[in-house]
Design a protein around this motif. Structure first.
Motif, PDB file in Angstrom:
ATOM      1  N   UNK A  15     -56.944  -5.634  -3.008  1.00  0.00           N
ATOM      2  CA  UNK A  15     -56.029  -6.297  -3.953  1.00  0.00           C
ATOM      3  C   UNK A  15     -56.092  -5.742  -5.367  1.00  0.00           C
ATOM      4  N   UNK A  16     -57.195  -5.053  -5.712  1.00  0.00           N
ATOM      5  CA  UNK A  16     -57.328  -4.495  -7.054  1.00  0.00           C
ATOM      6  C   UNK A  16     -57.182  -2.979  -7.056  1.00  0.00           C
ATOM      7  N   UNK A  17     -56.656  -2.416  -5.965  1.00  0.00           N
ATOM      8  CA  UNK A  17     -56.461  -0.969  -5.863  1.00  0.00           C
ATOM      9  C   UNK A  17     -54.990  -0.648  -5.651  1.00  0.00           C
ATOM     10  N   UNK A  18     -54.682   0.656  -5.626  1.00  0.00           N
ATOM     11  CA  UNK A  18     -53.313   1.106  -5.396  1.00  0.00           C
ATOM     12  C   UNK A  18     -53.345   2.500  -4.791  1.00  0.00           C
ATOM     13  N   UNK A  19     -52.256   2.885  -4.138  1.00  0.00           N
ATOM     14  CA  UNK A  19     -52.091   4.233  -3.594  1.00  0.00           C
ATOM     15  C   UNK A  19     -51.106   4.981  -4.477  1.00  0.00           C
ATOM     16  N   UNK A  20     -51.564   6.107  -4.995  1.00  0.00           N
ATOM     17  CA  UNK A  20     -50.732   6.978  -5.830  1.00  0.00           C
ATOM     18  C   UNK A  20     -50.306   8.162  -4.973  1.00  0.00           C
ATOM     19  N   UNK A  21     -49.014   8.499  -4.986  1.00  0.00           N
ATOM     20  CA  UNK A  21     -48.477   9.567  -4.127  1.00  0.00           C
ATOM     21  C   UNK A  21     -47.868  10.666  -4.976  1.00  0.00           C
ATOM     22  N   UNK A  22     -48.106  11.899  -4.556  1.00  0.00           N
ATOM     23  CA  UNK A  22     -47.438  13.067  -5.127  1.00  0.00           C
ATOM     24  C   UNK A  22     -46.839  13.846  -3.962  1.00  0.00           C
ATOM     25  N   UNK A  23     -45.521  13.970  -3.939  1.00  0.00           N
ATOM     26  CA  UNK A  23     -44.806  14.592  -2.831  1.00  0.00           C
ATOM     27  C   UNK A  23     -43.947  15.719  -3.375  1.00  0.00           C
ATOM     28  N   UNK A  24     -44.183  16.903  -2.886  1.00  0.00           N
ATOM     29  CA  UNK A  24     -43.423  18.065  -3.353  1.00  0.00           C
ATOM     30  C   UNK A  24     -42.411  18.465  -2.294  1.00  0.00           C
ATOM     31  N   UNK A  25     -41.143  18.386  -2.665  1.00  0.00           N
ATOM     32  CA  UNK A  25     -40.038  18.839  -1.815  1.00  0.00           C
ATOM     33  C   UNK A  25     -39.480  20.098  -2.463  1.00  0.00           C
ATOM     34  N   UNK A  26     -39.786  21.253  -1.900  1.00  0.00           N
ATOM     35  CA  UNK A  26     -39.418  22.537  -2.503  1.00  0.00           C
ATOM     36  C   UNK A  26     -38.007  22.944  -2.068  1.00  0.00           C
ATOM     37  N   UNK A  27     -37.237  23.465  -3.013  1.00  0.00           N
ATOM     38  CA  UNK A  27     -35.889  23.949  -2.713  1.00  0.00           C
ATOM     39  C   UNK A  27     -35.941  25.357  -2.142  1.00  0.00           C
ATOM     40  N   UNK A  28     -35.012  25.663  -1.253  1.00  0.00           N
ATOM     41  CA  UNK A  28     -34.825  27.038  -0.797  1.00  0.00           C
ATOM     42  C   UNK A  28     -34.107  27.823  -1.893  1.00  0.00           C
ATOM     43  N   UNK A  29     -34.044  29.138  -1.732  1.00  0.00           N
ATOM     44  CA  UNK A  29     -33.337  29.937  -2.742  1.00  0.00           C
ATOM     45  C   UNK A  29     -31.868  29.554  -2.785  1.00  0.00           C
ATOM     46  N   UNK A  30     -31.274  29.269  -1.617  1.00  0.00           N
ATOM     47  CA  UNK A  30     -29.875  28.842  -1.594  1.00  0.00           C
ATOM     48  C   UNK A  30     -29.726  27.467  -2.237  1.00  0.00           C
ATOM     49  N   UNK A  31     -30.688  26.586  -1.968  1.00  0.00           N
ATOM     50  CA  UNK A  31     -30.647  25.262  -2.567  1.00  0.00           C
ATOM     51  C   UNK A  31     -30.752  25.302  -4.076  1.00  0.00           C
TER      52      UNK A  31
END
Length: 628
Positions: free
Chosen positions: A514-530
């Protein structure tokens, strides 16, 4: 003799119409809500000389107070003066560069000008557009033409300090014009030098420190990139198609590679249309009036500018048809948005401007009425503050700055002052650093109000972490919390793990107390065309599915904020859940059990198929932090 008088009267009348009609903006009767809150900030930032790039980060600049729909008695006359200077330059330029000499041409131009009352972004692009056309026909040694170029350079610099889209069009336009001048052996860089000096001079006159100019430009760029990545709203494909078809017809009809001037103006038109597309479609979704109004204006510039090659009658008819179609669509969009009342608004504005001229006492009565309405709007906003006896300095999260503005307390707002656009690392880090500094607010009125179906913690993500460390829950109202600054920040620790997953693949989220949390870092990389298509049209909106103890929920996912890092669990989807998070009392039903990022539909490979996911379990305690 009559022809000479008529050819003189048309540009004079047209210039006066542009000046008088657009001189003052329509003031809103309230200051509540998302858009009117940032309008209030534009006024506050100017009156308090906040430094753009450090104290305020936005895609509006230090002269943007002239666009605010919030009346302020202390800056109203200054606003009229600044607007008069800009509009006079714009009017003189339009009727000097373009061949508007007939009643029909004047009627068409003034008809389009009527729409600028609702879609004002367009007129910020016109000085640079006209400047480039003028530079392509300016004769070496012609002092009058050079003076007009200098005047237009000043007007373009003025527009750049109002909003970022003007800067992103003006700089390439002046570069193109300068390259053309070099090609005709006119080596004196008068226009770029005058533009640069005007930019710095106006920056200084607006109360900014010249040493902060680089930070100001960086802020412009960062906010605009964040808008491009995360602020797009869906628009009907028919509207996209209509704009693309109209733009393609215009380019195909006017683009010629026969000589340097035609090439430069063709590239200019392409850049202008790209900015117009982004200006209309990136944020406004189903109401891209700015894009189509800009298309109509550039059609008329192509028809009436003497710097273009001589066109055949059929070519002129085609361009005229595109202009009429674009203007008609703007009228339709405006009518659907304002339910037909826009015509009365246009007529009322014309009547207002006429009365200002013919009735000497009207201006005094109008200012008194505007002051009365402003007092009512401030009182309405003050009554909406959910807590009494709040200690200042004060800030409001996520976006209702108008409450702080109306409170009468000292204000200490985050640099990126509205959470919905603070999705980049630069902006969110600046906000978090501000909250850790001595200038931070004593009190924060906190609400959970994400826009566009987003997950709330993705908006200004690092600020939520800063609030957890530096603030405690003081009081709670049905739809708001009052956070008060702690005497010393909580210590923070975390344990992390990283994994690579694919789109639509579920990711299990660690259990937290109850006194903690989950921190998220998510990398969605673009293609060269994107990356290429993203610059042109903006990337597609992504969706995120979260599994909770009570089922699953679907949210819009923001790539920039996800890569910066955000609070994933507990899910702050309500005021009650936020109160439990700040009190370190989160319940099992607040937990997030898993998440997945949905693959965008369509055949275009916008993103790499593999995502990098980093999940950290964060803990806090009251011991003094050992790190910086």
């Amino acid at each position: 003799m009559k022809a000479r008088i008529f050819s003189f009267a048309v540009p004079v009348f047209g210039t006066l119409f542009v000046l008088a009609y657009l001189l003052d903006v329509i003031y809103a009767p309230s200051m509540r809500g998302l858009d009117l809150s940032w309008h209030a900030m534009l006024v506050y930032a100017h009156e308090n000389r906040l430094q753009h790039g450090s104290q305020i980060l936005f895609n509006y600049g230090p002269l943007s107070f002239i666009e605010s729909a919030i009346y302020s008695v202390s800056s109203h006359q200054e606003k009229l003066l600044y607007r008069a200077v800009y509009l006079l330059i714009l009017g003189i330029a339009c009727f000097s560069v373009l061949r508007i000499r007939s009643a029909w041409a004047l009627l068409a131009w003034c008809g389009l000008t009527l729409h600028l009352l609702m879609w004002r972004d367009v007129y910020l692009l016109l000085p640079a557009l006209l400047l480039c056309h003028h530079e392509c026909r300016r004769q070496p040694g012609h002092s009058a033409q050079l003076a007009l170029s200098v005047l237009l350079a000043f007007g373009a610099a003025f527009a750049c300090l109002v909003k970022a889209n003007a800067l992103f069009f003006t700089v390439p336009a002046i570069a193109l014009a300068s390259l053309y001048r070099f090609s005709v052996r006119d080596y004196r860089p008068v226009v770029p030098v005058c533009f640069g000096l005007s930019l710095v001079l106006l920056f200084w006159l607006s109360g900014q420190q010249v040493s902060g100019f680089a930070d100001f430009v960086r802020g412009y760029v960062d906010v605009s990139l964040a808008y491009n990545a995360d602020m797009g709203l869906p628009a009907p494909f028919a509207l996209h198609g209509a704009f693309i078809v109209g733009a393609a017809v215009l380019v195909a009809t006017t683009l010629r590679m026969t000589h340097a001037a035609s090439t430069v103006l063709g590239l200019l038109t392409l850049g202008y249309l790209l900015v117009a597309y982004k200006m209309g479609f990136v944020r406004h979704g189903a109401h891209p009036g700015n894009a189509f109004l800009a298309l109509a204006f550039v059609c008329l510039v192509q028809l009436w500018s003497p710097s273009v090659d001589r066109m055949t009658r059929n070519q002129r008819r085609v361009i005229g048809a595109v202009a009429v179609a674009a203007a008609s669509l703007v009228t339709y969009i405006t009518a659907s948005l304002y339910q037909g009342g826009f015509i009365n608004g246009y007529v009322h504005t014309v009547e207002d401007r006429i009365r200002r001229v013919v009735d000497p006492g009207y201006e005094t009565l109008l200012n008194a009425e505007l002051g009365r309405r402003q007092a009512m709007a401030v009182a309405q906003a003050r009554s909406a503050i959910p807590f009494a006896d709040v200690e200042g300095p004060i800030d409001v999260f996520p976006f209702e700055f108008s409450l702080a503005y109306a409170s009468g307390l000292p204000i200490a707002t985050r640099p990126a002052f509205q959470s919905y656009f603070a999705t980049s690392r630069h902006m969110s880090e600046r906000n978090a650093d501000f909250l850790a500094s001595p200038q931070a607010p004593r009190s924060v009125v906190f609400s959970v109000e994400p826009i566009d179906g987003r997950y709330a913690a993705l908006e200004d993500p690092l600020t939520l972490g800063a609030y957890r460390r530096h603030y405690r829950l003081d009081r709670q109202a049905p739809n708001a919390l009052l956070l008060t600054r702690r005497a010393s920040p909580l210590a923070q620790s975390e344990v992390c793990r990283t994994s690579d997953v694919e789109f639509d693949q579920p990711v299990l989220v660690p259990w937290v107390g109850p006194d903690q949390a989950v921190w998220a870092e998510i990398e969605v990389a673009s293609t060269w065309l994107g990356r290429i298509l993203g610059v042109l049209t903006g990337p597609p909106a992504l969706r995120m599915t979260m599994a909770t103890p009570t089922g699953s929920a679907d949210f819009r996912y923001l790539r920039e904020a996800g890569q910066t890092g955000f609070l994933l669990s507990p899910a702050l989807v309500s005021t009650e859940a936020a109160a439990r998070f700040f009190n370190a009392e989160s319940r099992p039903e607040d937990r997030v059990l898993g998440l997945s990022i949905q693959a965008p539909s369509g055949p275009i490979p916008w993103f790499d198929p593999e995502l990098s996911v980093k999940l950290c379990v964060r803990s806090w305690d009251s011991a003094p932090p050992t790190g910086p």
